[in-house]
Design an enzyme around this catalytic site. Sequence first.
Site, PDB file in Angstrom:
ATOM      1  N   THR A   2       0.830  -1.216   0.000  1.00 53.68           N
ATOM      2  CA  THR A   2       0.000   0.000   0.000  1.00 53.68           C
ATOM      3  C   THR A   2       0.856   1.254   0.000  1.00 53.68           C
ATOM      4  N   GLY A  54       2.497  -2.871   8.495  1.00 46.28           N
ATOM      5  CA  GLY A  54       2.748  -3.130   9.904  1.00 46.28           C
ATOM      6  C   GLY A  54       4.183  -3.547  10.131  1.00 46.28           C
ATOM      7  N   GLU A  70      -6.159  -5.700   4.168  1.00 48.88           N
ATOM      8  CA  GLU A  70      -6.187  -6.917   3.360  1.00 48.88           C
ATOM      9  C   GLU A  70      -7.339  -6.896   2.366  1.00 48.88           C
TER      10      GLU A  70
HETATM   11  C1  LIG Z   1       3.481 -13.245  16.089  1.00 50.92           C
HETATM   12  C2  LIG Z   1       2.000 -13.503  15.935  1.00 50.92           C
HETATM   13  C3  LIG Z   1       1.639 -13.858  14.502  1.00 50.92           C
HETATM   14  C4  LIG Z   1       0.149 -14.113  14.309  1.00 50.92           C
HETATM   15  C5  LIG Z   1      -0.151 -14.518  12.857  1.00 50.92           C
HETATM   16  C6  LIG Z   1      -1.566 -14.108  12.410  1.00 50.92           C
HETATM   17  C7  LIG Z   1      -1.893 -14.608  11.011  1.00 50.92           C
HETATM   18  C8  LIG Z   1      -2.652 -13.702  10.085  1.00 50.92           C
HETATM   19  C9  LIG Z   1      -3.411 -12.588  10.692  1.00 50.92           C
HETATM   20  C10 LIG Z   1      -3.101 -11.257   9.995  1.00 50.92           C
HETATM   21  C11 LIG Z   1      -3.925 -10.197  10.592  1.00 50.92           C
HETATM   22  C12 LIG Z   1      -3.804  -8.912  10.278  1.00 50.92           C
HETATM   23  C13 LIG Z   1      -2.789  -8.434   9.339  1.00 50.92           C
HETATM   24  C14 LIG Z   1      -3.367  -7.466   8.353  1.00 50.92           C
HETATM   25  C15 LIG Z   1      -2.260  -6.929   7.532  1.00 50.92           C
HETATM   26  C16 LIG Z   1      -2.769  -6.178   6.369  1.00 50.92           C
HETATM   27  C17 LIG Z   1      -2.065  -6.253   5.230  1.00 50.92           C
HETATM   28  C18 LIG Z   1      -2.529  -5.539   4.066  1.00 50.92           C
HETATM   29  O1  LIG Z   1      -3.493  -4.805   4.083  1.00 50.92           O
HETATM   30  S1  LIG Z   1      -1.605  -5.885   2.667  1.00 50.92           S
HETATM   31  C19 LIG Z   1      -2.364  -4.943   1.402  1.00 50.92           C
HETATM   32  C20 LIG Z   1      -3.725  -5.520   1.024  1.00 50.92           C
HETATM   33  N1  LIG Z   1      -4.189  -4.892  -0.161  1.00 50.92           N
HETATM   34  C21 LIG Z   1      -5.177  -5.397  -0.910  1.00 50.92           C
HETATM   35  O2  LIG Z   1      -5.802  -6.381  -0.585  1.00 50.92           O
HETATM   36  C22 LIG Z   1      -5.453  -4.674  -2.183  1.00 50.92           C
HETATM   37  C23 LIG Z   1      -6.894  -4.894  -2.651  1.00 50.92           C
HETATM   38  N2  LIG Z   1      -6.952  -4.692  -4.102  1.00 50.92           N
HETATM   39  C24 LIG Z   1      -6.801  -5.763  -4.959  1.00 50.92           C
HETATM   40  O3  LIG Z   1      -6.733  -6.910  -4.572  1.00 50.92           O
HETATM   41  C25 LIG Z   1      -6.755  -5.428  -6.439  1.00 50.92           C
HETATM   42  O4  LIG Z   1      -6.510  -4.075  -6.627  1.00 50.92           O
HETATM   43  C26 LIG Z   1      -8.044  -5.828  -7.169  1.00 50.92           C
HETATM   44  C27 LIG Z   1      -7.721  -7.136  -7.754  1.00 50.92           C
HETATM   45  C28 LIG Z   1      -9.211  -5.920  -6.247  1.00 50.92           C
HETATM   46  C29 LIG Z   1      -8.409  -4.864  -8.296  1.00 50.92           C
HETATM   47  O5  LIG Z   1      -7.300  -4.808  -9.109  1.00 50.92           O
HETATM   48  P1  LIG Z   1      -7.494  -4.941 -10.685  1.00 50.92           P
HETATM   49  O6  LIG Z   1      -8.287  -3.756 -11.108  1.00 50.92           O
HETATM   50  O7  LIG Z   1      -6.234  -5.263 -11.353  1.00 50.92           O
HETATM   51  O8  LIG Z   1      -8.298  -6.235 -10.763  1.00 50.92           O
HETATM   52  P2  LIG Z   1      -9.573  -6.550 -11.630  1.00 50.92           P
HETATM   53  O9  LIG Z   1     -10.777  -6.272 -10.818  1.00 50.92           O
HETATM   54  O10 LIG Z   1      -9.481  -5.949 -12.992  1.00 50.92           O
HETATM   55  O11 LIG Z   1      -9.338  -8.121 -11.758  1.00 50.92           O
HETATM   56  C30 LIG Z   1      -8.266  -8.575 -12.540  1.00 50.92           C
HETATM   57  C31 LIG Z   1      -8.325 -10.070 -12.466  1.00 50.92           C
HETATM   58  O12 LIG Z   1      -7.540 -10.487 -11.363  1.00 50.92           O
HETATM   59  C32 LIG Z   1      -8.302 -11.347 -10.543  1.00 50.92           C
HETATM   60  N3  LIG Z   1      -7.875 -11.156  -9.166  1.00 50.92           N
HETATM   61  C33 LIG Z   1      -7.954 -10.042  -8.452  1.00 50.92           C
HETATM   62  N4  LIG Z   1      -7.439 -10.239  -7.220  1.00 50.92           N
HETATM   63  C34 LIG Z   1      -7.036 -11.527  -7.191  1.00 50.92           C
HETATM   64  C35 LIG Z   1      -6.450 -12.341  -6.171  1.00 50.92           C
HETATM   65  N5  LIG Z   1      -6.168 -11.861  -4.962  1.00 50.92           N
HETATM   66  N6  LIG Z   1      -6.171 -13.621  -6.483  1.00 50.92           N
HETATM   67  C36 LIG Z   1      -6.470 -14.101  -7.701  1.00 50.92           C
HETATM   68  N7  LIG Z   1      -7.050 -13.399  -8.724  1.00 50.92           N
HETATM   69  C37 LIG Z   1      -7.318 -12.113  -8.425  1.00 50.92           C
HETATM   70  C38 LIG Z   1      -9.725 -10.881 -10.745  1.00 50.92           C
HETATM   71  O13 LIG Z   1     -10.625 -11.899 -10.335  1.00 50.92           O
HETATM   72  C39 LIG Z   1      -9.723 -10.625 -12.202  1.00 50.92           C
HETATM   73  O14 LIG Z   1      -9.817 -11.853 -12.861  1.00 50.92           O
HETATM   74  P3  LIG Z   1     -10.807 -12.010 -14.112  1.00 50.92           P
HETATM   75  O15 LIG Z   1     -10.562 -13.406 -14.586  1.00 50.92           O
HETATM   76  O16 LIG Z   1     -10.402 -10.937 -15.084  1.00 50.92           O
HETATM   77  O17 LIG Z   1     -12.183 -11.791 -13.570  1.00 50.92           O
HETATM   78  C1  LIG Z   2      -4.555  -1.528  10.505  1.00 46.06           C
HETATM   79  C2  LIG Z   2      -4.073  -1.586   9.074  1.00 46.06           C
HETATM   80  C3  LIG Z   2      -2.987  -2.387   8.742  1.00 46.06           C
HETATM   81  C4  LIG Z   2      -2.519  -2.419   7.429  1.00 46.06           C
HETATM   82  N1  LIG Z   2      -1.415  -3.183   7.135  1.00 46.06           N
HETATM   83  C5  LIG Z   2      -0.926  -3.151   5.876  1.00 46.06           C
HETATM   84  C6  LIG Z   2       0.263  -3.885   5.548  1.00 46.06           C
HETATM   85  O1  LIG Z   2       0.866  -4.543   6.415  1.00 46.06           O
HETATM   86  N2  LIG Z   2       0.745  -3.815   4.285  1.00 46.06           N
HETATM   87  C7  LIG Z   2       0.114  -3.083   3.304  1.00 46.06           C
HETATM   88  O2  LIG Z   2       0.583  -3.058   2.160  1.00 46.06           O
HETATM   89  N3  LIG Z   2      -1.028  -2.386   3.575  1.00 46.06           N
HETATM   90  C8  LIG Z   2      -1.545  -2.402   4.830  1.00 46.06           C
HETATM   91  N4  LIG Z   2      -2.682  -1.704   5.121  1.00 46.06           N
HETATM   92  C9  LIG Z   2      -3.308  -0.893   4.082  1.00 46.06           C
HETATM   93  C10 LIG Z   2      -4.597  -1.511   3.568  1.00 46.06           C
HETATM   94  O3  LIG Z   2      -4.323  -2.645   2.808  1.00 46.06           O
HETATM   95  C11 LIG Z   2      -5.334  -0.456   2.739  1.00 46.06           C
HETATM   96  O4  LIG Z   2      -5.748   0.559   3.627  1.00 46.06           O
HETATM   97  C12 LIG Z   2      -6.542  -1.050   2.025  1.00 46.06           C
HETATM   98  O5  LIG Z   2      -6.106  -1.892   0.988  1.00 46.06           O
HETATM   99  C13 LIG Z   2      -7.463   0.038   1.434  1.00 46.06           C
HETATM  100  O6  LIG Z   2      -6.732   0.884   0.569  1.00 46.06           O
HETATM  101  P1  LIG Z   2      -6.752   2.465   0.836  1.00 46.06           P
HETATM  102  O7  LIG Z   2      -6.574   2.682   2.268  1.00 46.06           O
HETATM  103  O8  LIG Z   2      -5.806   3.106  -0.112  1.00 46.06           O
HETATM  104  O9  LIG Z   2      -8.249   2.908   0.464  1.00 46.06           O
HETATM  105  P2  LIG Z   2      -8.719   3.265  -1.026  1.00 46.06           P
HETATM  106  O10 LIG Z   2      -8.353   2.168  -1.953  1.00 46.06           O
HETATM  107  O11 LIG Z   2      -8.289   4.645  -1.348  1.00 46.06           O
HETATM  108  O12 LIG Z   2     -10.304   3.232  -0.829  1.00 46.06           O
HETATM  109  C14 LIG Z   2     -10.920   4.307  -0.126  1.00 46.06           C
HETATM  110  C15 LIG Z   2     -12.402   4.080  -0.209  1.00 46.06           C
HETATM  111  O13 LIG Z   2     -12.824   4.249  -1.551  1.00 46.06           O
HETATM  112  C16 LIG Z   2     -13.848   3.312  -1.890  1.00 46.06           C
HETATM  113  N5  LIG Z   2     -13.381   2.510  -3.024  1.00 46.06           N
HETATM  114  C17 LIG Z   2     -12.104   2.292  -3.398  1.00 46.06           C
HETATM  115  N6  LIG Z   2     -12.051   1.524  -4.507  1.00 46.06           N
HETATM  116  C18 LIG Z   2     -13.344   1.258  -4.856  1.00 46.06           C
HETATM  117  C19 LIG Z   2     -13.972   0.527  -5.913  1.00 46.06           C
HETATM  118  N7  LIG Z   2     -13.255  -0.119  -6.855  1.00 46.06           N
HETATM  119  N8  LIG Z   2     -15.332   0.480  -5.925  1.00 46.06           N
HETATM  120  C20 LIG Z   2     -16.056   1.104  -4.969  1.00 46.06           C
HETATM  121  N9  LIG Z   2     -15.524   1.820  -3.957  1.00 46.06           N
HETATM  122  C21 LIG Z   2     -14.192   1.896  -3.905  1.00 46.06           C
HETATM  123  C22 LIG Z   2     -14.077   2.461  -0.642  1.00 46.06           C
HETATM  124  O14 LIG Z   2     -15.156   2.989   0.097  1.00 46.06           O
HETATM  125  C23 LIG Z   2     -12.795   2.651   0.153  1.00 46.06           C
HETATM  126  O15 LIG Z   2     -12.985   2.541   1.549  1.00 46.06           O
HETATM  127  C24 LIG Z   2      -3.161  -1.651   6.429  1.00 46.06           C
HETATM  128  C25 LIG Z   2      -4.272  -0.857   6.761  1.00 46.06           C
HETATM  129  C26 LIG Z   2      -4.725  -0.824   8.074  1.00 46.06           C
HETATM  130  C27 LIG Z   2      -5.916   0.047   8.415  1.00 46.06           C
END
Ligand SMILES: CCCCCCCCCC/C=C\CCC/C=C/C(=O)SCCNC(=O)CCNC(=O)[C@H](O)C(C)(C)COP(=O)(O)OP(=O)(O)OC[C@H]1O[C@@H](n2cnc3c(N)ncnc32)[C@H](O)[C@@H]1OP(=O)(O)O
Ligand SMILES: Cc1cc2nc3c(=O)[nH]c(=O)nc-3n(C[C@H](O)[C@H](O)[C@H](O)COP(=O)(O)OP(=O)(O)OC[C@H]3O[C@@H](n4cnc5c(N)ncnc54)[C@H](O)[C@@H]3O)c2cc1C
Length: 627
Positions: A97, A136, A380
Amino acid sequence: NDTSMQHRNLNHMTREERFSEAMRRTLYALKVLLPREGWTPVGPEMKYLARAIKEFTFIIHAGVFIPCIMSYGTNEQIAKWFPLAADFRIIGTYAQTELGHGSFLRGLETIATYDRANQEFIINCPKITAMKWWPGDMGKSANHVLLMAELVIDGKKYGMHGFMVQIRDLTTHEPLPGVTVGDIGAKLSFESVDNGFLYLQNVRIPRENLLSKLSEVHPDGTYIKKGNQRLMYGSMVRVRVNLIAHEIVMPLAKACTIAVRYSAVRRQGLINPSKEEVPVLDYVAQQHKLLPQVATVFMAHFAAKQLVKMHHDYSLEVEKGNTSQLPELHALSAGMKACLSEQGAAGAEIVRRACGGHGYSCGSGLPFIVNRMLATCTYEGENTVMQLQCARYLIKCADQAKKDKLTGSVWYLSDFSNMSCTAQTFGDLQEPSVLVKLHERRAKCAVQHAGKKMQNMVKNGTPAHDAWNMMATLLINAARAHIMQYVVGTSVTYISELSCSASLKKILTQLCALYALHNINSNCGDFVKFGCLTSAQCDLAQEAEFNLLKQLRPDAVGIVDSFDFTDDILQSCLGAYDGNVYERLFEWAKQAPMNKTEVHQDSYQYLQPYLHEGRDVLEGRGRNSKL
Ligand SMILES: CCCCCCCCCC/C=C\CCC/C=C/C(=O)SCCNC(=O)CCNC(=O)[C@H](O)C(C)(C)COP(=O)(O)OP(=O)(O)OC[C@H]1O[C@@H](n2cnc3c(N)ncnc32)[C@H](O)[C@@H]1OP(=O)(O)O
Ligand SMILES: Cc1cc2nc3c(=O)[nH]c(=O)nc-3n(C[C@H](O)[C@H](O)[C@H](O)COP(=O)(O)OP(=O)(O)OC[C@H]3O[C@@H](n4cnc5c(N)ncnc54)[C@H](O)[C@@H]3O)c2cc1C
């Protein structure tokens, strides 16, 4: 029982103290209590550790960074980095992110440019929005990051790839040249986690630091794809699967334990005017708040177990090169994470609010849980984005169902058997098979309804992307309906196959029916609109739910006791096993830093002049004010 693991009162500590204390406790647990051959931070012990520690750190290191090395690294890279990371000799995080992008991964701006002459990648954040923000463990702990960046070779972009980047010196822990890193400041929760920012300017890494299981860059700059590039998203799928148990089911179970125990102790008001004050748990309104949340704990737990099994089976297939299950797993994990985090976070707040004023006190342990669960709706994969990902798959499957018989979690989309409900009594509606059919029918109709609306718009000349955007709310509802039928269906199957006593199976079946009926009664508009239930049957569904509340009330405390959380983990004056709520609250308040002196001198200095004037008036020495 190890005093080193006992929690000091978190609420009376500063954020920096909590950060340090969580690190001390986590390392003590992982390095002193647990070490034995073959242990890894992603092994089965984690669920006990995550349960045993109220605040721990290195969640991303253990829960994301290490699994990513396994998912994206070649055997050589795994052999190099896994042992270091598993033994905490390097601390990493998953840096994806950015300040400007989190959901739309194709919009990420950090660039990794290949320098053929030196066989290195030059990492750059070209502008402020490209800075990594949120990961994180990144602000002060990590000395490495698994950096997700756009790969560029000779000006051509190849999409997001994973790079191992060292960001701090392994001797001094100081940031390396070109690295600006720090903590992003106070947040709603996760006080003990140093979520950080990372600004990289012309940081050079060896070619070998591109994690190359799915693609590689040869010394001459030739780019080679080596598998399904969708696997690059694999880390997010795995964390979404894993976090349901750790960050949704377990915290909600803690919140329910606290609220149900407190509701059995707290007497307030009368039901029968001629009798004594009743425990608030005797109010049906209170049961209606608490018991469906208790049921959610169990149903989410059962469904999560099934999803973890599905992910495990899928992972074995991927090892054989078969990624055919990925689309369904992605849709299910995205939908489950979104819908269960939504339900869990809302449920934790419902039970907190059901504890009145003391539920608003940090001494209850409930604000800690509620605030932390709110994050599950965002990290996530932000929930809306995840629900739309799930809906995208459902619409595709609904189209396919017109010509093929579907299998897996979407099989019901091609079930054209008669699904009308013949329930005549509220008992009929407590039948598991009836509840499963109702949820399948509602989901099928919700998916078809959204799809039909979009098709009609496109037929009338609306571009498909605009139709999708305008029907987003219906698509999100379809995703929720799909997940609800999955949770109810898998739970009914799980309970029916469980080998346990008849009395336990009876309770679990009642909880499952309560969960399903609460969902029906909370969404009866859909069930009537799609012809699943008549208005009269909706009345029966409400009667069925109230009847289950009455049946489950006597076992409510026993059910939450079965979650078996120690008082030290709950850290709750309201939920302690002995029920001595008031004595515990008073002791807890007296320990507050505000009470370490009888007079709070820092504030008293401002108040003192006015108090002395008041004293003089009351003792006849001063003039009263004109007010
Ligand atoms: C010591 C103690 C340890 C304890 C251990 C505990 C274990 C675990 C607990 C953890 C708890 C908390 C930790 C939280 C930490 C947080 C981390 C984060 O937040 S990391 C960042 C996360 N970010 C995201 O998730 C981003 C979300 N966005 C996306 O996934 C993409 O942007 C997407 C895909 C939604 C949109 O992108 P795009 O526009 O390119 O996609 P399309 O919609 O056009 O789709 C394209 C195509 O790809 C397929 N697709 C999308 N995503 C996936 C995927 N993940 N896997 C497989 N395929 C995927 C989608 O279906 C489309 O396919 P199609 O065939 O064209 O339909
Ligand atoms: C506690 C915490 C821990 C995290 N840990 C990690 C980490 O370890 N590693 C890491 O990489 N990231 C981490 N993140 C980041 C997290 O993955 C992002 O905050 C999350 O993916 C959302 O992206 P953003 O914050 O940029 O919101 P944006 O993508 O800017 O979205 C903002 C708002 O816009 C709207 N929106 C966005 N896209 C769409 C759409 N396609 N359609 C409709 N509405 C939409 C939704 O209402 C959304 O809430 C963490 C976040 C938090 C809060």
